[in-house]
Write an enzyme that holds these catalytic residues in place. Sequence first.
Site, PDB file in Angstrom:
ATOM      1  N   GLY A  99      -3.999   3.587   8.409  1.00 15.26           N
ATOM      2  CA  GLY A  99      -3.018   2.524   8.349  1.00 15.26           C
ATOM      3  C   GLY A  99      -2.521   2.154   9.730  1.00 15.26           C
ATOM      4  O   GLY A  99      -2.767   2.859  10.713  1.00 15.26           O
ATOM      5  N   GLY A 100      -1.817   1.037   9.807  1.00 10.02           N
ATOM      6  CA  GLY A 100      -1.162   0.654  11.046  1.00 10.02           C
ATOM      7  C   GLY A 100      -2.059   0.013  12.090  1.00 10.02           C
ATOM      8  O   GLY A 100      -1.655  -0.127  13.246  1.00 10.02           O
TER       9      GLY A 100
ATOM     10  N   MET B  96     -12.218   4.221  -1.137  1.00 14.54           N
ATOM     11  CA  MET B  96     -12.935   4.335   0.140  1.00 14.54           C
ATOM     12  C   MET B  96     -13.601   5.703   0.168  1.00 14.54           C
ATOM     13  O   MET B  96     -13.248   6.590   0.949  1.00 14.54           O
ATOM     14  CB  MET B  96     -11.966   4.151   1.307  1.00 14.54           C
ATOM     15  CG  MET B  96     -11.489   2.721   1.465  1.00 14.54           C
ATOM     16  SD  MET B  96     -10.237   2.534   2.748  1.00 14.54           S
ATOM     17  CE  MET B  96      -8.751   2.847   1.775  1.00 14.54           C
TER      18      MET B  96
ATOM     19  N   MET C 271     -11.844  -6.238   4.123  1.00 15.85           N
ATOM     20  CA  MET C 271     -11.167  -5.374   5.091  1.00 15.85           C
ATOM     21  C   MET C 271     -11.010  -6.140   6.409  1.00 15.85           C
ATOM     22  O   MET C 271     -11.995  -6.584   6.994  1.00 15.85           O
ATOM     23  CB  MET C 271     -11.958  -4.092   5.315  1.00 15.85           C
ATOM     24  CG  MET C 271     -12.021  -3.171   4.109  1.00 15.85           C
ATOM     25  SD  MET C 271     -10.399  -2.672   3.490  1.00 15.85           S
ATOM     26  CE  MET C 271      -9.708  -1.841   4.934  1.00 15.85           C
TER      27      MET C 271
ATOM     28  N   ASP D 272      -6.990  -6.793   3.304  1.00  9.99           N
ATOM     29  CA  ASP D 272      -6.361  -5.499   3.572  1.00  9.99           C
ATOM     30  C   ASP D 272      -6.541  -5.120   5.032  1.00  9.99           C
ATOM     31  O   ASP D 272      -7.671  -4.954   5.503  1.00  9.99           O
ATOM     32  CB  ASP D 272      -7.001  -4.440   2.670  1.00  9.99           C
ATOM     33  CG  ASP D 272      -6.336  -3.084   2.777  1.00  9.99           C
ATOM     34  OD1 ASP D 272      -5.374  -2.952   3.554  1.00  9.99           O
ATOM     35  OD2 ASP D 272      -6.782  -2.149   2.090  1.00  9.99           O
ATOM     36  N   GLY D 273      -5.406  -4.961   5.736  1.00  7.25           N
ATOM     37  CA  GLY D 273      -5.470  -4.450   7.094  1.00  7.25           C
ATOM     38  C   GLY D 273      -4.754  -5.310   8.107  1.00  7.25           C
ATOM     39  O   GLY D 273      -5.157  -6.438   8.374  1.00  7.25           O
TER      40      GLY D 273
ATOM     41  N   HIS E  46      -0.926  -0.922  -4.493  1.00 10.16           N
ATOM     42  CA  HIS E  46      -2.248  -0.643  -3.937  1.00 10.16           C
ATOM     43  C   HIS E  46      -2.362   0.837  -3.582  1.00 10.16           C
ATOM     44  O   HIS E  46      -1.529   1.371  -2.835  1.00 10.16           O
ATOM     45  CB  HIS E  46      -2.463  -1.510  -2.697  1.00 10.16           C
ATOM     46  CG  HIS E  46      -3.839  -1.419  -2.119  1.00 10.16           C
ATOM     47  ND1 HIS E  46      -4.924  -2.068  -2.673  1.00 10.16           N
ATOM     48  CD2 HIS E  46      -4.299  -0.757  -1.020  1.00 10.16           C
ATOM     49  CE1 HIS E  46      -5.995  -1.818  -1.941  1.00 10.16           C
ATOM     50  NE2 HIS E  46      -5.649  -1.018  -0.943  1.00 10.16           N
TER      51      HIS E  46
ATOM     52  N   ASP F 298      -4.750   3.562  -1.838  1.00 13.27           N
ATOM     53  CA  ASP F 298      -5.887   3.796  -0.955  1.00 13.27           C
ATOM     54  C   ASP F 298      -6.410   5.213  -1.146  1.00 13.27           C
ATOM     55  O   ASP F 298      -5.737   6.186  -0.788  1.00 13.27           O
ATOM     56  CB  ASP F 298      -5.475   3.597   0.503  1.00 13.27           C
ATOM     57  CG  ASP F 298      -5.285   2.131   0.856  1.00 13.27           C
ATOM     58  OD1 ASP F 298      -6.199   1.333   0.576  1.00 13.27           O
ATOM     59  OD2 ASP F 298      -4.228   1.783   1.411  1.00 13.27           O
TER      60      ASP F 298
ATOM     61  N   HIS G  19      -8.232   1.358  -4.607  1.00 17.02           N
ATOM     62  CA  HIS G  19      -9.276   1.052  -3.626  1.00 17.02           C
ATOM     63  C   HIS G  19      -9.978   2.349  -3.253  1.00 17.02           C
ATOM     64  O   HIS G  19      -9.405   3.200  -2.571  1.00 17.02           O
ATOM     65  CB  HIS G  19      -8.610   0.397  -2.412  1.00 17.02           C
ATOM     66  CG  HIS G  19      -9.537   0.073  -1.291  1.00 17.02           C
ATOM     67  ND1 HIS G  19      -9.073  -0.237  -0.028  1.00 17.02           N
ATOM     68  CD2 HIS G  19     -10.888  -0.003  -1.218  1.00 17.02           C
ATOM     69  CE1 HIS G  19     -10.101  -0.484   0.765  1.00 17.02           C
ATOM     70  NE2 HIS G  19     -11.210  -0.345   0.074  1.00 17.02           N
TER      71      HIS G  19
ATOM     72  N   GLY H 291      -9.803   3.449   6.936  1.00 16.46           N
ATOM     73  CA  GLY H 291      -9.611   4.863   7.210  1.00 16.46           C
ATOM     74  C   GLY H 291      -8.242   5.232   7.711  1.00 16.46           C
ATOM     75  O   GLY H 291      -7.813   6.368   7.563  1.00 16.46           O
TER      76      GLY H 291
ATOM     77  N   MET I   4      -9.090   7.919  -0.012  1.00 15.74           N
ATOM     78  CA  MET I   4     -10.014   8.247   1.071  1.00 15.74           C
ATOM     79  C   MET I   4     -10.494   9.686   0.912  1.00 15.74           C
ATOM     80  O   MET I   4      -9.713  10.558   0.512  1.00 15.74           O
ATOM     81  CB  MET I   4      -9.327   8.064   2.426  1.00 15.74           C
ATOM     82  CG  MET I   4      -8.700   6.704   2.645  1.00 15.74           C
ATOM     83  SD  MET I   4      -7.931   6.594   4.278  1.00 15.74           S
ATOM     84  CE  MET I   4      -7.013   5.048   4.108  1.00 15.74           C
TER      85      MET I   4
ATOM     86  N   SER J 275       0.847  -1.193   0.000  1.00 17.54           N
ATOM     87  CA  SER J 275       0.000   0.000   0.000  1.00 17.54           C
ATOM     88  C   SER J 275       0.881   1.241   0.000  1.00 17.54           C
ATOM     89  O   SER J 275       1.621   1.496   0.950  1.00 17.54           O
ATOM     90  CB  SER J 275      -0.911   0.005   1.232  1.00 17.54           C
ATOM     91  OG  SER J 275      -1.599   1.233   1.315  1.00 17.54           O
TER      92      SER J 275
END
Length: 222
Positions: free
Chosen positions: A148-149, A72, A141, A179-180, A37, A39, A70, A146, A41, A12
């Site tokens: 990372g980490g 979101m 998910m 993912d996640g 990837h 992300d 992706h 919303g 948002m 990501s």
Amino acid sequence: MPVPTTTLLAPSILSADFSRLKESIDIATAAGAEWMHCDIMDGNFVPNITFGPFIVQTIAACTSMIIDTHLMIADPDRYIEDFVKAGSHQITVHQEACPHLHRTIQFIKSLGAKAGVSINPGTPVSTLESVLPDLDLVLLMSVNPGFGGQKFIPSSVGKIARLHTMRLNVNPAMVIAVDGGITEENAQEVVSAGADALIAGTAFFKSVDPARTAAKIRAMTR
């Protein structure tokens, strides 16, 4: 699109050092990653804002990897064409953000991109039953989207296994991505449950040796 026999790695880019974006992409390429990837948002569907089509276009210009985007975001239909034009090879939207999900999937495909649907941890895989035959991928998910980490939600393993059983019956070529919170410690369990592609952000870009991390993850097969 046959189901891969070796785990696909999709770093990501959100976890990369954006002051050294090209170098970060080169690190992922050298590590053998297959997808990049992205992300996206919007601060509406999820409580964070990242980047838009212009950055995706920049990323696509720096790599020959598949650009896995992706979304979101709320009302993704308004922006899908922009992200495909920016270089996205596959577009994943959230089931929870699409009131006319089947139409959205067909719209993505009409633009020449592969179509994916993502579901949040609280959404059961059974809600995808009607559209599963039309999908190129499903992104599960394993954290609440919303940020990372975050830590992997253990119940996600059962969802992966249920989705894997569903796809064998109606669409065995469909890819399952997760993912996640993916790490070296839980990747084997996730792959064994049926996942084909692992989205790794913090575990990859923040590791001391990304190439070693990638090699360990990619070596895992069902």
